[in-house]
Design an enzyme around this catalytic site. Structure first.
Site, PDB file in Angstrom:
ATOM      1  N   LYS A 195       0.485  -0.879  -0.344  1.00  0.00           N
ATOM      2  CA  LYS A 195      -0.075  -0.390   0.184  1.00  0.00           C
ATOM      3  C   LYS A 195       1.060   1.102   0.628  1.00  0.00           C
ATOM      4  O   LYS A 195       2.187   1.285   1.135  1.00  0.00           O
ATOM      5  CB  LYS A 195      -1.030  -0.412   1.045  1.00  0.00           C
ATOM      6  CG  LYS A 195      -1.613   1.152   1.056  1.00  0.00           C
ATOM      7  CD  LYS A 195      -2.671   0.854   2.659  1.00  0.00           C
ATOM      8  CE  LYS A 195      -3.866   2.214   2.318  1.00  0.00           C
ATOM      9  NZ  LYS A 195      -4.800   2.357   3.796  1.00  0.00           N
ATOM     10  N   LYS A 248      -2.368  -1.610  -3.954  1.00  0.00           N
ATOM     11  CA  LYS A 248      -3.135  -0.084  -4.455  1.00  0.00           C
ATOM     12  C   LYS A 248      -2.354   0.863  -4.158  1.00  0.00           C
ATOM     13  O   LYS A 248      -0.907   1.133  -3.545  1.00  0.00           O
ATOM     14  CB  LYS A 248      -4.128  -0.439  -2.522  1.00  0.00           C
ATOM     15  CG  LYS A 248      -4.613   0.444  -2.831  1.00  0.00           C
ATOM     16  CD  LYS A 248      -5.259   0.587  -0.925  1.00  0.00           C
ATOM     17  CE  LYS A 248      -6.290   1.824  -0.723  1.00  0.00           C
ATOM     18  NZ  LYS A 248      -6.431   2.005   0.316  1.00  0.00           N
TER      19      LYS A 248
HETATM   20  C1  PBG Z   1      -7.898   3.226   5.217  1.00  0.00           C
HETATM   21  C2  PBG Z   1      -7.915   2.928   3.975  1.00  0.00           C
HETATM   22  C3  PBG Z   1      -7.384   4.033   2.429  1.00  0.00           C
HETATM   23  C4  PBG Z   1      -8.076   3.354   1.454  1.00  0.00           C
HETATM   24  C5  PBG Z   1      -8.380   2.126   1.941  1.00  0.00           C
HETATM   25  N1  PBG Z   1      -8.550   2.223   3.214  1.00  0.00           N
HETATM   26  C6  PBG Z   1      -7.119   5.288   3.187  1.00  0.00           C
HETATM   27  C7  PBG Z   1      -5.391   5.216   3.143  1.00  0.00           C
HETATM   28  O1  PBG Z   1      -4.336   4.703   3.960  1.00  0.00           O
HETATM   29  O2  PBG Z   1      -5.367   6.772   3.199  1.00  0.00           O
HETATM   30  C8  PBG Z   1      -7.920   3.623   0.170  1.00  0.00           C
HETATM   31  C9  PBG Z   1      -9.042   4.065  -0.621  1.00  0.00           C
HETATM   32  C10 PBG Z   1      -9.222   4.863  -2.300  1.00  0.00           C
HETATM   33  O3  PBG Z   1      -8.548   5.994  -2.110  1.00  0.00           O
HETATM   34  O4  PBG Z   1     -10.580   4.489  -3.369  1.00  0.00           O
HETATM   35  N2  PBG Z   1      -6.142   3.208   5.499  1.00  0.00           N
END
Ligand code: PBG
Length: 325
Positions: A195, A248
Site C-alpha cells: 500500500k 494499492k
Molecule cells: C484506510 C484506507 C484508505 C483507503 C482504503 N483504506 C485510505 C488511506 O490509507 O488514506 C483508500 C481507498 C481509496 O482511496 O479508495 N487506511
C-alpha cells in the site's frame, strides 16, 4: 509487410477478435466498496466522488440487494462512525456502526461475501491509521493490539474476509493468531500488503472522513519509488498468514501488480482507488472521455497486469455493462 497482414487478419472483425482475446474481465473478479454511516434514511453523495454515497444501514440494504442481483461476489465495508477518539474506540466496539452493518447484512443476505476493512484512521480523532504518542508518532505495537481487537469483533459480527489496510508491522501474524485462538479457522485475510503513500486516496478521505489532522502517512505507507519493498511486504504478509495480498493503488502501480502476481502464488487483489475513480468520473461528467470505454479499458488493464480481484467504485456499473455486451 507479410507480418503486418498477419496482424490484421486477427483483428479483422469482432468474431475473430473475441476468439483471440487474451483477457476478459468478469463480474467474478469484482469487489464493491461501500461506506456505512449511523442514522436512518441517509444516502449522502461524496462531493469528490459523484455517484458514490455514504449510506445508513437501512439504505445500504438496497445497495447490497442490487449488488447481489448483479452477481458481484463481494463487498468491502468501511464504517464512518459518529464518535471518534484518540484510541479509535468505535472500531472495536461490538455495537459500532460497522459491526451492526455486518450483523444486519449477514442475517438478511447470507449469499454475499462480506469483507471488512481494518484500520483505525476512520475512527481516531487525529485520522491516523494507528495510535499516536505525545509527539504525534504512530506507535506500532499498541496499534496492532487494537487492530486485532477490531478484526476479531468484525469476524464475530459476520465478516468473511478481514482486510487490514493500516500498514502497521506484524499485524497480519497477530490477527491470524487471534483468529486461530478463537477458532475462526476459515476467515480469509486479504492484506493491503503493498500500500503506497498515494495522493490518489484524497477523495476517499472525504468519503471516510479520515484525513489526518497532522503530518501524513509516509511513515507507515510505502514510497512510490520502490518495488523491492513491495516484495518484502508481500512476502512478510504471506508468511504471517495472509491468503490474498493487495497492491494499492492500481493504475499507477500496474508494474507492481504484474511483478507480484508473477512471482507469488497467492491471489492478488488490486484496489482501483478513489482518485482513480474521481479522475475518470470527472472527465466523463465533463464529456471529455467516453466513460464506459475508458472504465472497461482501465479494468481490463488491471486484470491483464495479473490481478484476480479488482476493487472498484465502478463495480456495479461494470457488472451492468458486462451484462449488456
Ligand atoms: C484506510 C484506507 C484508505 C483507503 C482504503 N483504506 C485510505 C488511506 O490509507 O488514506 C483508500 C481507498 C481509496 O482511496 O479508495 N487506511
Amino acid at each position: 509487410m507479410e507480418l503486418a497482414i498477419r496482424h490484421r487478419r486477427l483483428r479483422k472483425d469482432e468474431n475473430i477478435r473475441r476468439m483471440v482475446r487474451e483477457t476478459y474481465v468478469n463480474v467474478n473478479n469484482l469487489m464493491f466498496p461501500l461506506f456505512v454511516l449511523e442514522g436512518k434514511g441517509i444516502k449522502k453523495e461524496v462531493v469528490s466522488m459523484p455517484g458514490v454515497y455514504q449510506y445508513s444501514l437501512d439504505m445500504l440494504y438496497y445497495e447490497i440487494e442490487k449488488t447481489i442481483k448483479l452477481k458481484i461476489p463481494a463487498v468491502l465495508l468501511f464504517g464512518v462512525p459518529q464518535q471518534k477518539d484518540e484510541f479509535g474506540t468505535q472500531a472495536y466496539n461490538p455495537e459500532g456502526v460497522i459491526q451492526r452493518a455486518l450483523r444486519g447484512i449477514k442475517n438478511r443476505f447470507p449469499e454475499i461475501l462480506l469483507a471488512a476493512d481494518v484500520c483505525l484512521c476512520g475512527y481516531t480523532s487525529h485520522g491516523h491509521c494507528g495510535i499516536a504518542d505525545e509527539h504525534g508518532k504512530i506507535e506500532n505495537d499498541s496499534s496492532v493490539k487494537l487492530l486485532v481487537d477490531s478484526a476479531l469483533s468484525y469476524v464475530q459480527a459476520g465478516a468473511d474476509i478481514i482486510a487490514p489496510s493500516d500498514m502497521m508491522d506484524g499485524r497480519i501474524g497477530e490477527i491470524r493468531k487471534a483468529l486461530e485462538k478463537n477458532r475462526y479457522h476459515d476467515t480469509v485475510i486479504m492484506s493491503y500488503s503493498a500500500k503506497y503513500a498515494s495522493a490518489f486516496y484524497g477523495p476517499f478521505r472525504d468519503a471516510a472522513c479520515s484525513a489526518p489532522a497532522f503530518g501524513d502517512r509516509k511513515t507507515y505507507q510505502m514510497d512510490c519509488s520502490n518495488i523491492k519493498e513491495a516484495f518484502r511486504e508481500v512476502r512478510n504478509d504471506i508468511e504471517e498468514g495472509a491468503d490474498i495480498i493487495m497492491v494499492k493503488p492500481a493504475l499507477p502501480y500496474l508494474d507492481v501488480v504484474h511483478a507480484v502476481s508473477d512471482f507469488f502464488d497467492v491471489p492478488v487483489a488490486a484496489y482501483s482507488v478513489s482518485g482513480e475513480y474521481s479522475m475518470l468520473k470527472s472527465a466523463a461528467l465533463n464529456g471529455w472521455i467516453n466513460e464506459k470505454a475508458a472504465v472497461l479499458e482501465t479494468i481490463t488493464s488491471i486484470k491483464r497486469a495479473g490481478a484476480n480481484i479488482i476493487i472498484t467504485y465502478y463495480a456495479q456499473q461494470i457488472a451492468q455493462w458486462l451484462k449488456e455486451i
